[in-house]
Design a protein around this motif. Structure first.
Motif, short mmCIF file in Angstrom:
data_model
loop_
_atom_site.label_atom_id
_atom_site.label_comp_id
_atom_site.label_asym_id
_atom_site.label_seq_id
_atom_site.Cartn_x
_atom_site.Cartn_y
_atom_site.Cartn_z
N GLU A 1 0.82 -1.21 0.00
CA GLU A 1 0.00 0.00 0.00
C GLU A 1 0.85 1.26 0.00
OE1 GLU A 1 -3.10 0.13 2.90
OE2 GLU A 1 -3.36 -2.04 2.94
N LYS B 1 -4.90 -7.24 -2.49
CA LYS B 1 -4.17 -5.99 -2.66
C LYS B 1 -3.60 -5.87 -4.07
CE LYS B 1 -3.35 -5.02 2.17
NZ LYS B 1 -2.48 -4.46 3.19
N LEU C 1 -4.85 1.02 -5.21
CA LEU C 1 -3.58 1.04 -4.51
C LEU C 1 -2.47 1.40 -5.49
CD1 LEU C 1 -3.78 -2.15 -2.21
CD2 LEU C 1 -4.11 0.24 -1.56
#
Length: 885
Positions: free
Chosen positions: A748, A792, A801
């Motif tokens: 991130e 993610k 992200l």
């Protein structure tokens, strides 16, 4: 109306939102300065951004289009345009025709300007969304309809347009193409430009529309005519057979343009237009230049290159680069040489033009804000001169430049330009050249020595021709004093030092350079001094090494000891000596015992320097750089006895300073000594220290350099020495688990280097697990965190992200996903991807394409293509989700 005091909650009340929007716009456009002005403006901006993504904005903005304020109307039109692009799913299909009619009505009433353009853009976006394929027939040929038709092709192809089904784009494009003949009949250069650029019109359509003759007739009256003509030439290159009929019609017309007349005039706009046209003609019609007689085209481009205004003539640089590259790549050697012979007169003209452009401008100095542009232009001109060498050979170019140089008459600028132009020739000139080079070096002694730009170029020229001078030592007698004198001039010192280094690399200058270095040591800028020191070390003969060690290294050691022991010395005093010592270690070829003796005698001093300034990043960087080069210069076997001390020092310094360079030094140790039994202890200590202060995303954000080097270091562990970390040992498992926890945060992190370091480690880890069946620790930890990792990575693909590498390299989203699919195929396909897909607003067919690529176990290249396609599609669709959030 009172300014906002806090962000109001959203409502479904049209009147209330209308009041709030007007209130917020008053704050945004207010010119009053009060103590809360900035705060209110930011709050109003936040409200308007949120409002624009809400469903009620459709009705509110429709009403705002009738507001008397131009700013309010523009905001409403801009909002509706954005919503027609991204938020059309909020609008019932039954409401689209009424919105279209409302926008069209306001368009007819609007005056020309940004507001009217926004309305046209909104109508164009809506036309694609509602599949209004009869738009061309439905719109009358009015000024308003032409504005819509002008923006429609670009809007249809825009990546910002989010359509539920991509078929809508294709259907609109087909509808526009079927009506292209009718639209191109409208005499509008703006409209032509849009339709030619964004629609795949056939060459015959361009001919039938009589576009090129119309553009040529209006070149001097309408700048858009130039844009249209350039776009036609660019999009219909000569190498495509389908374009031949258009190329044959364009070429004679364009070549008849009065370029010579434009060059004689002073109208920069006309010169710029002609330069754009002929440069594009040369680039797009390269196949004619390569396969036929293209002298007419090349003559025009050469004339454009000769334009005095370098901002105009500079447009041709890319053409010359491409021309030379393509000509060199011709497979038929005889054909290639025939074309080179054909174009040699033009290349010689180009060379003459470059020599003129290389000259310094008039008597006035170059303004500081123009210095970079001037040197950039010279660099490109030098590249063009080297291109001439590659085609015609160094001797032909040297003869041309040499004749110009030897005929100089008190014009230092012409001489300087010739000497600058000769620098890229150096590698093409044989060492036995005796016609022009001796004259050049005799000429150097006759040049004025008080002109710094000339002296700077002369110094670089001497350095470039060090290989030739090595065979003509009789010229050296005057050159070394000249260069030594240049060291005292701030603007010439760096060039003189580089020249001295280059001479030392080719010629044994011995005592003269050693004496010179002793004189200037500590008196010049460090970077200049280090250039001389490097040259001195490189040029030492083997039988003189011991002498140089005594005269160079000992003074450095003495000064380093004084700086370390002196409480008032700065860290810069110490790092300067470390830099000098590093240069000696790298470039002075000394026997192994002598090298080890230097390292051992300086070790305590270097360690004391690190402890004296533990928080100085530059100190850590210089120390680690020294130890890296010391290790590599010694070699693994010779350095091995000192390795335990180095590892202990690396851990100790990192624990006390938390500086990233020590992690980089550890990665060098891991690469050079992958089987060393002490690696696990070092890795464990470094990781424990790192994890102690990297406990949150904010911690990672505050220490991006540490994050980058930590993950690159651990990536090297996995690649070169996996056993300590990835075996079934409890210590390795604990470290690995903590690393994965940190990795999830690192995914991130919006920092390019740190983000790429994270991906580098993750891909190495998953690759090792996929390729080694006994990597139980890896499989266990990946199965624990697999779903979070995949979530993610997919969020990175949708734009939620940060990501800096989609595919390729040693750390990318696609690379990690591909290896995860190999490591745990069932979990990856049935659990992790499926769970992630439920969280993102992407059409099912887009998700299915990526899932199919995983299930079919495609090659890495094919999987990369699937990932790129998923990113392109999902990025658009996920805009809706981000706007709502």
């Amino acid at each position: 109306q009172q300014p906002f005091q806090e962000l109001p909650p959203p409502t479904e009340n049209v009147d209330e939102e209308l009041r709030r929007v007007l209130q917020a716009l008053v704050v945004i456009y207010s010119t009053q300065n009060n103590q809360h002005g900035d705060w209110n403006r930011k709050l109003a901006d936040r409200y308007l951004v949120r409002f624009q993504s809400t469903p009620i904005a459709w009705m509110v903005c429709d009403q705002l289009l009738s507001d008397p304020s131009p700013q309010v109307r523009f905001f409403a039109a801009q909002t509706l345009h954005n919503k027609c692009q991204c938020d059309i799913f909020q609008l019932p299909s039954i409401s689209m025709p009424s919105l279209r009619d409302s926008l069209t009505q306001h368009l007819h009433l609007a005056e020309n300007g940004p507001y009217k353009t926004q309305l046209a853009l909104a109508i164009a976006a809506l036309a694609v969304q509602m599949n209004w394929t009869t738009i061309v027939q439905d719109l009358a040929s009015t000024t308003d309809s032409l504005l819509i038709l002008k923006v429609l092709p670009e809007e249809c192809s825009s990546n910002r347009l989010v359509v539920e089904d991509e078929t809508l784009r294709y259907m609109m494009e087909d509808a526009l193409l079927s009506n292209a003949k009718q639209v191109l009949a409208y005499p509008s250069f703006d409209l032509w430009f849009s339709w030619i650029r964004y629609l795949p019109l056939s060459a015959q359509m361009i001919i039938d529309g009589n576009i090129v003759p119309e553009c040529l007739a209006a070149l001097n009256q309408n700048e858009m005519a130039v844009d249209v003509l350039v776009e036609v030439i660019r999009l219909y290159p000569s190498h495509a057979p389908r374009n031949q009929i258009l190329v044959q019609s364009i070429l004679p017309l364009v070549l008849q343009l009065p370029l010579e007349q434009a060059l004689q005039g002073n109208n920069e706009d006309v010169q710029r237009a002609f330069c754009r046209i002929f440069t594009e003609l040369g680039e797009s019609y390269l196949s004619i230049l390569l396969e036929q007689d293209g002298q007419a085209i090349l003559t025009k481009v050469t004339q454009c290159t000769s334009i005095a205004d370098k901002s105009i003539s500079g447009m041709t640089h890319n053409f010359w680069y491409r021309f030379v590259m393509e000509l060199e790549q011709l497979d038929d050697y005889r054909k290639r040489q025939d074309q080179v012979d054909l174009y040699t007169p033009h290349l010689l003209q180009l060379l003459d033009v470059c020599l003129v452009h290389l000259e310094y401008p008039g008597d006035e100095e170059i303004a500081d804000d123009n210095i970079d542009d001037f040197h950039r232009e010279r660099f490109y001109l030098g590249e063009s001169i080297e291109d001439c060498c590659r085609l015609m050979g160094g001797n032909a170019v040297l003869e041309r430049v040499g004749l110009r140089l030897t005929s100089w008459q008190a014009n230092w600028k012409s001489v300087e330009a010739c000497l600058y132009a000769m620098q890229p020739l150096a590698k093409y000139i044989p060492h036995d050249e005796n016609q022009f080079m001796p004259q050049c070096f005799v000429l150097l002694s006759q040049l004025p020595q008080d002109i710094e730009p000339l002296r700077f170029t002369v110094s670089l020229f001497i350095g470039k021709y060090a290989p030739w001078l090595a065979s003509h030592l009789e010229h050296l007698q005057t050159l070394l004093p000249y260069l030594a004198q240049g060291l005292s001039l701030p603007k010439c010192a760096s060039a003189s030092a580089i020249a001295i280094k280059s001479l030392c690399e080719r010629i044994a200058l011995g005592e003269s350079v050693l004496d010179l270095y002793k004189q200037v040591c500590g008196k010049l800028e460090l970077s200049v001094e280090l250039e001389i020191l490097e040259g001195l070390c490189r040029g030492v003969e083997p039988n003189q090494v011991q002498k140089y060690i005594l005269q160079i290294v000992e003074p450095v050691g003495n000064r380093l000891q004084q700086s370390v022991q002196n409480s008032s010395s700065s860290h810069k005093d110490i790092t300067n000596e470390i830099d000098r010592l590093t240069v000696v270690i790298r470039f002075l070829k000394m026997p192994g015992p002598a090298l080890i003796k230097i390292l051992q005698s300086s070790w305590i001093l270097l360690e004391s320097a690190g402890r004296k300034h533990p928080t100085e990043a530059i100190m850590a960087e210089k120390l680690c750089r020294f130890h890296k080069h010391a290790l590599r210069t010694c070699g693994k076997q010779l350095y091995a006895p000192m390795l335990p001390t180095l590892m202990t020092m690396t851990v100790s310094f990192f624990q006390s300073s938390q500086q990233a360079p020590y992690l980089y030094l550890a990665s060098i140790v891991i690469t050079e000594y992958p089987q060393n039994p002490g690696l696990l202890q070092m890795i464990q200590a470094l990781c424990q220290t790192s994890f102690a202060f990297l406990t949150s995303l904010q911690d990672l954000t505050n220490n991006p350099d540490v994050v980058e080097e930590l993950f690159y270091c651990m990536g090297r562990v996995v690649k070169y020495s996996p056993d300590p970390l990835l075996s079934n040992s409890p210590v390795g498992g604990e470290i690995l688990s903590s690393l994965l926890f940190c990795t999830l945060m690192g995914l991130e992190l919006d920092h390019k280097a740190a983000n790429r370091g994270t991906f580098n480690f993750l891909q190495h880890l998953v690759t090792h697990g996929a390729e080694n069946n006994n990597a139980i620790n890896v499989r266990t930890v990946i199965q624990q965190h697999g779903e979070a990792i995949v979530t993610k990575l997919v969020r990175a693909l949708t734009g939620d992200l940060p990501v800096y590498c989609i595919d390729g390299g040693s750390g990318s989203v696609s690379g990690v996903l591909y290896k995860l699919n190999q490591l745990c195929p069932l979990d990856f396909q049935q659990k992790w991807l499926a769970s992630t897909f439920l969280q993102i607003m992407v059409p099912d067919h887009v998700k299915q394409d990526l899932l199919t690529a995983s299930q079919q176990q495609r090659s890495q290249n094919d999987f990369d293509i699937a990932v790129r396609s998923f990113r392109a599609a999902s990025e658009r669709f996920c805009k809706k989700d981000r706007h709502l959030k």
